[in-house]
Design a protein around this motif. Structure first.
Motif, PDB file in Angstrom:
ATOM      1  N   LEU A  10     -35.679  35.456  61.227  1.00 16.76           N
ATOM      2  CA  LEU A  10     -36.210  35.432  59.872  1.00 16.76           C
ATOM      3  C   LEU A  10     -36.612  33.997  59.548  1.00 16.76           C
ATOM      4  O   LEU A  10     -36.107  33.034  60.136  1.00 16.76           O
ATOM      5  CB  LEU A  10     -35.144  35.909  58.868  1.00 16.76           C
ATOM      6  CG  LEU A  10     -34.664  37.363  59.038  1.00 16.76           C
ATOM      7  CD1 LEU A  10     -33.523  37.625  58.065  1.00 16.76           C
ATOM      8  CD2 LEU A  10     -35.788  38.358  58.835  1.00 16.76           C
ATOM      9  N   GLU A  11     -37.541  33.870  58.621  1.00 20.01           N
ATOM     10  CA  GLU A  11     -37.968  32.538  58.193  1.00 20.01           C
ATOM     11  C   GLU A  11     -36.893  31.933  57.320  1.00 20.01           C
ATOM     12  O   GLU A  11     -36.539  32.474  56.285  1.00 20.01           O
ATOM     13  CB  GLU A  11     -39.289  32.638  57.427  1.00 20.01           C
ATOM     14  CG  GLU A  11     -40.473  33.008  58.278  1.00 20.01           C
ATOM     15  CD  GLU A  11     -40.806  31.940  59.316  1.00 20.01           C
ATOM     16  OE1 GLU A  11     -40.547  30.750  59.014  1.00 20.01           O
ATOM     17  OE2 GLU A  11     -41.295  32.295  60.390  1.00 20.01           O
ATOM     18  N   ARG A  12     -36.316  30.817  57.746  1.00 15.15           N
ATOM     19  CA  ARG A  12     -35.279  30.140  56.976  1.00 15.15           C
ATOM     20  C   ARG A  12     -35.570  28.657  56.949  1.00 15.15           C
ATOM     21  O   ARG A  12     -36.202  28.113  57.853  1.00 15.15           O
ATOM     22  CB  ARG A  12     -33.888  30.342  57.614  1.00 15.15           C
ATOM     23  CG  ARG A  12     -33.389  31.772  57.645  1.00 15.15           C
ATOM     24  CD  ARG A  12     -31.958  31.754  58.147  1.00 15.15           C
ATOM     25  NE  ARG A  12     -31.360  33.079  58.120  1.00 15.15           N
ATOM     26  CZ  ARG A  12     -31.412  33.923  59.126  1.00 15.15           C
ATOM     27  NH1 ARG A  12     -32.059  33.603  60.223  1.00 15.15           N
ATOM     28  NH2 ARG A  12     -30.859  35.106  59.029  1.00 15.15           N
ATOM     29  N   ASN A  13     -35.055  28.015  55.893  1.00 17.93           N
ATOM     30  CA  ASN A  13     -35.112  26.564  55.918  1.00 17.93           C
ATOM     31  C   ASN A  13     -33.905  26.031  56.691  1.00 17.93           C
ATOM     32  O   ASN A  13     -33.054  26.792  57.156  1.00 17.93           O
ATOM     33  CB  ASN A  13     -35.152  25.996  54.491  1.00 17.93           C
ATOM     34  CG  ASN A  13     -33.943  26.440  53.669  1.00 17.93           C
ATOM     35  OD1 ASN A  13     -32.844  26.539  54.206  1.00 17.93           O
ATOM     36  ND2 ASN A  13     -34.154  26.708  52.395  1.00 17.93           N
ATOM     37  N   GLY A  14     -33.854  24.712  56.837  1.00 18.46           N
ATOM     38  CA  GLY A  14     -32.811  24.119  57.672  1.00 18.46           C
ATOM     39  C   GLY A  14     -31.416  24.416  57.179  1.00 18.46           C
ATOM     40  O   GLY A  14     -30.517  24.730  57.968  1.00 18.46           O
ATOM     41  N   LEU A  15     -31.211  24.343  55.845  1.00 15.70           N
ATOM     42  CA  LEU A  15     -29.873  24.570  55.302  1.00 15.70           C
ATOM     43  C   LEU A  15     -29.437  26.020  55.508  1.00 15.70           C
ATOM     44  O   LEU A  15     -28.276  26.292  55.843  1.00 15.70           O
ATOM     45  CB  LEU A  15     -29.850  24.212  53.814  1.00 15.70           C
ATOM     46  CG  LEU A  15     -28.505  24.390  53.115  1.00 15.70           C
ATOM     47  CD1 LEU A  15     -27.438  23.524  53.784  1.00 15.70           C
ATOM     48  CD2 LEU A  15     -28.611  24.067  51.635  1.00 15.70           C
ATOM     49  N   GLN A  16     -30.369  26.953  55.324  1.00 14.80           N
ATOM     50  CA  GLN A  16     -30.023  28.364  55.516  1.00 14.80           C
ATOM     51  C   GLN A  16     -29.617  28.628  56.965  1.00 14.80           C
ATOM     52  O   GLN A  16     -28.667  29.370  57.234  1.00 14.80           O
ATOM     53  CB  GLN A  16     -31.215  29.242  55.126  1.00 14.80           C
ATOM     54  CG  GLN A  16     -31.459  29.302  53.629  1.00 14.80           C
ATOM     55  CD  GLN A  16     -32.720  30.077  53.292  1.00 14.80           C
ATOM     56  OE1 GLN A  16     -33.715  30.016  54.027  1.00 14.80           O
ATOM     57  NE2 GLN A  16     -32.691  30.799  52.193  1.00 14.80           N
ATOM     58  N   THR A  17     -30.340  28.016  57.904  1.00 18.04           N
ATOM     59  CA  THR A  17     -29.986  28.186  59.316  1.00 18.04           C
ATOM     60  C   THR A  17     -28.619  27.580  59.607  1.00 18.04           C
ATOM     61  O   THR A  17     -27.808  28.163  60.339  1.00 18.04           O
ATOM     62  CB  THR A  17     -31.048  27.521  60.204  1.00 18.04           C
ATOM     63  OG1 THR A  17     -32.329  28.032  59.864  1.00 18.04           O
ATOM     64  CG2 THR A  17     -30.775  27.800  61.668  1.00 18.04           C
ATOM     65  N   ALA A  18     -28.370  26.395  59.031  1.00 13.58           N
ATOM     66  CA  ALA A  18     -27.057  25.760  59.230  1.00 13.58           C
ATOM     67  C   ALA A  18     -25.948  26.638  58.664  1.00 13.58           C
ATOM     68  O   ALA A  18     -24.865  26.757  59.263  1.00 13.58           O
ATOM     69  CB  ALA A  18     -27.037  24.388  58.565  1.00 13.58           C
ATOM     70  N   LEU A  19     -26.217  27.301  57.520  1.00 12.18           N
ATOM     71  CA  LEU A  19     -25.198  28.163  56.917  1.00 12.18           C
ATOM     72  C   LEU A  19     -24.938  29.405  57.752  1.00 12.18           C
ATOM     73  O   LEU A  19     -23.833  29.963  57.712  1.00 12.18           O
ATOM     74  CB  LEU A  19     -25.622  28.548  55.496  1.00 12.18           C
ATOM     75  CG  LEU A  19     -25.591  27.402  54.474  1.00 12.18           C
ATOM     76  CD1 LEU A  19     -26.103  27.880  53.124  1.00 12.18           C
ATOM     77  CD2 LEU A  19     -24.175  26.850  54.337  1.00 12.18           C
ATOM     78  N   VAL A  20     -25.953  29.866  58.500  1.00 13.54           N
ATOM     79  CA  VAL A  20     -25.721  30.988  59.423  1.00 13.54           C
ATOM     80  C   VAL A  20     -24.675  30.597  60.468  1.00 13.54           C
ATOM     81  O   VAL A  20     -23.739  31.351  60.763  1.00 13.54           O
ATOM     82  CB  VAL A  20     -27.043  31.402  60.103  1.00 13.54           C
ATOM     83  CG1 VAL A  20     -26.777  32.417  61.209  1.00 13.54           C
ATOM     84  CG2 VAL A  20     -28.000  31.983  59.083  1.00 13.54           C
ATOM     85  N   ILE A  21     -24.832  29.399  61.017  1.00 17.53           N
ATOM     86  CA  ILE A  21     -23.853  28.897  61.989  1.00 17.53           C
ATOM     87  C   ILE A  21     -22.500  28.726  61.321  1.00 17.53           C
ATOM     88  O   ILE A  21     -21.453  29.049  61.894  1.00 17.53           O
ATOM     89  CB  ILE A  21     -24.347  27.568  62.582  1.00 17.53           C
ATOM     90  CG1 ILE A  21     -25.680  27.792  63.295  1.00 17.53           C
ATOM     91  CG2 ILE A  21     -23.318  26.984  63.531  1.00 17.53           C
ATOM     92  CD1 ILE A  21     -26.351  26.520  63.729  1.00 17.53           C
ATOM     93  N   THR A  22     -22.508  28.224  60.085  1.00 19.08           N
ATOM     94  CA  THR A  22     -21.245  28.020  59.366  1.00 19.08           C
ATOM     95  C   THR A  22     -20.513  29.342  59.168  1.00 19.08           C
ATOM     96  O   THR A  22     -19.290  29.427  59.402  1.00 19.08           O
ATOM     97  CB  THR A  22     -21.536  27.377  57.993  1.00 19.08           C
ATOM     98  OG1 THR A  22     -22.213  26.139  58.188  1.00 19.08           O
ATOM     99  CG2 THR A  22     -20.249  27.131  57.236  1.00 19.08           C
ATOM    100  N   ARG A  23     -21.232  30.366  58.733  1.00 16.56           N
ATOM    101  CA  ARG A  23     -20.585  31.671  58.523  1.00 16.56           C
ATOM    102  C   ARG A  23     -20.003  32.209  59.817  1.00 16.56           C
ATOM    103  O   ARG A  23     -18.901  32.763  59.835  1.00 16.56           O
ATOM    104  CB  ARG A  23     -21.603  32.661  57.935  1.00 16.56           C
ATOM    105  CG  ARG A  23     -21.920  32.434  56.474  1.00 16.56           C
ATOM    106  CD  ARG A  23     -22.602  33.655  55.863  1.00 16.56           C
ATOM    107  NE  ARG A  23     -23.905  33.874  56.452  1.00 16.56           N
ATOM    108  CZ  ARG A  23     -25.028  33.331  55.966  1.00 16.56           C
ATOM    109  NH1 ARG A  23     -24.978  32.538  54.906  1.00 16.56           N
ATOM    110  NH2 ARG A  23     -26.188  33.571  56.534  1.00 16.56           N
ATOM    111  N   ARG A  24     -20.740  32.017  60.898  1.00 17.29           N
ATOM    112  CA  ARG A  24     -20.245  32.496  62.198  1.00 17.29           C
ATOM    113  C   ARG A  24     -18.946  31.786  62.585  1.00 17.29           C
ATOM    114  O   ARG A  24     -17.968  32.413  63.014  1.00 17.29           O
ATOM    115  CB  ARG A  24     -21.319  32.252  63.256  1.00 17.29           C
ATOM    116  CG  ARG A  24     -20.818  32.346  64.685  1.00 17.29           C
ATOM    117  CD  ARG A  24     -21.828  31.709  65.632  1.00 17.29           C
ATOM    118  NE  ARG A  24     -21.322  31.669  66.980  1.00 17.29           N
ATOM    119  CZ  ARG A  24     -20.530  30.730  67.459  1.00 17.29           C
ATOM    120  NH1 ARG A  24     -20.119  29.756  66.670  1.00 17.29           N
ATOM    121  NH2 ARG A  24     -20.133  30.770  68.716  1.00 17.29           N
ATOM    122  N   GLU A  25     -18.920  30.473  62.395  1.00 16.27           N
ATOM    123  CA  GLU A  25     -17.735  29.702  62.761  1.00 16.27           C
ATOM    124  C   GLU A  25     -16.547  30.057  61.870  1.00 16.27           C
ATOM    125  O   GLU A  25     -15.419  30.195  62.348  1.00 16.27           O
ATOM    126  CB  GLU A  25     -18.043  28.199  62.644  1.00 16.27           C
ATOM    127  CG  GLU A  25     -19.120  27.710  63.576  1.00 16.27           C
ATOM    128  CD  GLU A  25     -18.650  27.645  65.020  1.00 16.27           C
ATOM    129  OE1 GLU A  25     -17.456  27.396  65.226  1.00 16.27           O
ATOM    130  OE2 GLU A  25     -19.469  27.886  65.934  1.00 16.27           O
TER     131      GLU A  25
END
Length: 499
Positions: A10-25
């Motif tokens: 999906l189209e995301r900005n940098g912070l949204q992508t970083a938050l995807v990693i954060t949620r996973r961790e």
């Protein structure tokens, strides 16, 4: 083994992508009882323990001392309650990258279609959020308990906000530093050992903060918050700058080789500055003092234009600070008896133990010691303490000249007689030395292009030594000779016998 979840396209900005990693961790952390259990225990039980300690200490201390000490205990305990849960953020952050590598799950993570910045921020936030929320909860529980128990303690809103902010920036600094360590080591054991470089400064900081809290100088703690924000920005900048996926994957063992380190240092020292990074080029690595003076040192000075400007701006700030302090703390005229200088004045100074000796070797080695100290403190403070030394040295001179003005003496004559003869060499030499010291500390945050942190540190250290040996030391030596032998003669010629 930790599971790598695919990121939806999906189209995301940098912070949204970083938050995807954060949620996973965070999801993985919440599944690990070894992480969750201690956090829950500390969050829910520690405030009760602190409340009990607070009531016991309050009752006991109130029997012997002034009630003011009783009032200072609660803010201190509030800080302690907030700090303990965030210590877990250090543990989680230390294994954020190197732990994945040991569990053989680092390759799927590094192969994700995310930038280094997004990956770095995602890891940092995932290490930070859970302990920080636990810390907020612990502080809240402690505050509620102190409000409902007898005697009740109602802190000011300013103090409560300060404690939350102080806890947040402390956690940020610890996590930022630990993620840097984790990305640069090859084993969790090595990361844990290197964590002492984070734990020791933080422990010292907490002790200083405790002293400030017992003095109730809460305004000063806001400066601690501002300082920690700056340190955090530097650490994040450093972590992103030196983050290297290929190196994380390929690096198998941290090997310390003094022989290789010396070979790299000597190569950087011998090569011209523009060819310093070409470590395989041995043809240009030659000891050539003529080339050092005619080419290398001018090029190095030109390369340090920005740090030199920073040092000069710090010097201007030091001049203003010296003038301000002189107005705040005027000294008696007896401290500067310029009207009473005679031929035996300098001989009397030589006999006074508390005053510096006026001879060439003492002055030279004292200045050289300051140069070496600037390098050492700069390496441990990202260059900040090199600027502090600039502030102290220039500020002291400004303070003295301002006092001379306030005592009615001619400041231009004072500068011309006391400072200019040797200062024309000493001041540029000191500023150049501080500039290269600042660059050594800055190399840890922003290593030169094409070099890692270690190689960048060795290169900047070699540049400092080259400039120190071939430029700064000769200038300091000549300045020390003038200060010890010529300046006193000029002073006597101008000021002796009331002249």
């Amino acid at each position: 083994m930790m599971t790598a979840y695919p990121i939806p396209r999906l189209e995301r900005n940098g912070l949204q992508t970083a938050l995807v990693i954060t949620r996973r961790e965070i999801r993985d952390n919440l599944r690990d009882w070894r992480i969750v259990s201690p956090i829950i225990i500390l969050t829910l039980l520690f405030p009760f323990l602190m409340d009990f300690t607070s009531r016991w200490a309050t009752n006991w201390v109130s029997q012997f001392t002034d009630p003011i000490l009783v009032e200072r205990i609660n803010p201190f305990l509030l800080m302690v309650v907030g700090f303990f849960p965030i210590s877990f953020s250090l543990i989680i952050a230390l294994e954020s990258f190197v732990g994945e590598k040991e569990r053989n799950s680092i390759e799927p993570i590094l192969s994700m279609p995310v930038s280094d910045l997004e990956l770095y921020l995602g890891k940092m936030l995932s290490s930070l959020l859970l302990p920080l929320l636990a810390s907020y909860l612990g502080i809240s529980v402690f505050l509620v308990m102190r409000l409902t128990t007898t005697p009740a303690w109602i802190p000011s809103l300013n103090l409560v906000v300060l404690m939350f902010l102080l806890t947040t920036v402390e956690a940020l600094v610890m996590v930022s530093g630990a993620v840097v360590v984790s990305s640069q080591t090859t084993s969790v054991r090595a990361a844990n050992l290197l964590a002492s470089f984070i734990i020791i400064p933080m422990a010292l900081l907490i002790q200083v903060e405790s002293v400030v809290m017992f003095y109730a100088e809460y305004t000063a703690l806001w400066w601690f918050v501002a300082g920690l924000v700056v340190v955090n920005l530097l650490l994040v900048r450093m972590g992103i700058r030196i983050f290297n996926r290929e190196e994380i994957l390929s690096k198998e063992l941290d090997e310390l080789s003094f022989k290789k380190t010396w070979r790299d240092f000597w190569g950087y020292f011998l090569r011209p500055p523009e060819l310093a990074a070409r470590r395989s080029d041995h043809q240009v690595a030659r000891f050539n003092p003529f080339r050092f003076y005619s080419h290398d040192i001018p090029v190095l000075l030109k390369q340090q234009a920005l740090p030199f400007a920073v040092v000069c701006m710090t010097g201007v700030a030091a001049v203003i600070l010296g003038v301000f302090l002189a107005q705040q703390y005027p000294i008696p005229s007896q401290a500067f008896p310029l009207h009473d200088i005679s031929a035996d004045t300098f001989a009397k100074i030589e006999k006074m133990r508390l005053l510096p000796k006026i001879n060439t070797s003492f002055i030279f080695f004292n200045n050289l010691r300051v140069m070496v100290l600037a390098v050492v403190v700069s390496a441990f403070s990202f260059g900040a303490l090199a600027l502090l030394l600039t502030l102290i040295n220039v500020g002291l001179v400004s303070f003295v000249i301002s006092e001379i003005v306030m005592l009615g003496y001619n400041p231009w004559l004072f500068v011309t007689v006391f400072i200019l003869p040797h200062g024309i060499l000493e001041i540029p030499a000191v500023l150049i030395g501080f500039t290269f010291s600042l660059r050594i500390g800055a190399a840890l945050i922003s290593p030169p292009e094409g070099l890692d942190v270690g190689q960048g540190f060795i290169l900047t250290l070699a540049n400092f030594v080259k400039v120190l040996v071939f430029l700064v030391i000769p200038m300091l030596l000549l300045a020390a000779y003038i200060e010890a032998n010529i300046t006193p003669q000029i002073v006597l010629a101008v000021y002796a016998d009331g002249g």
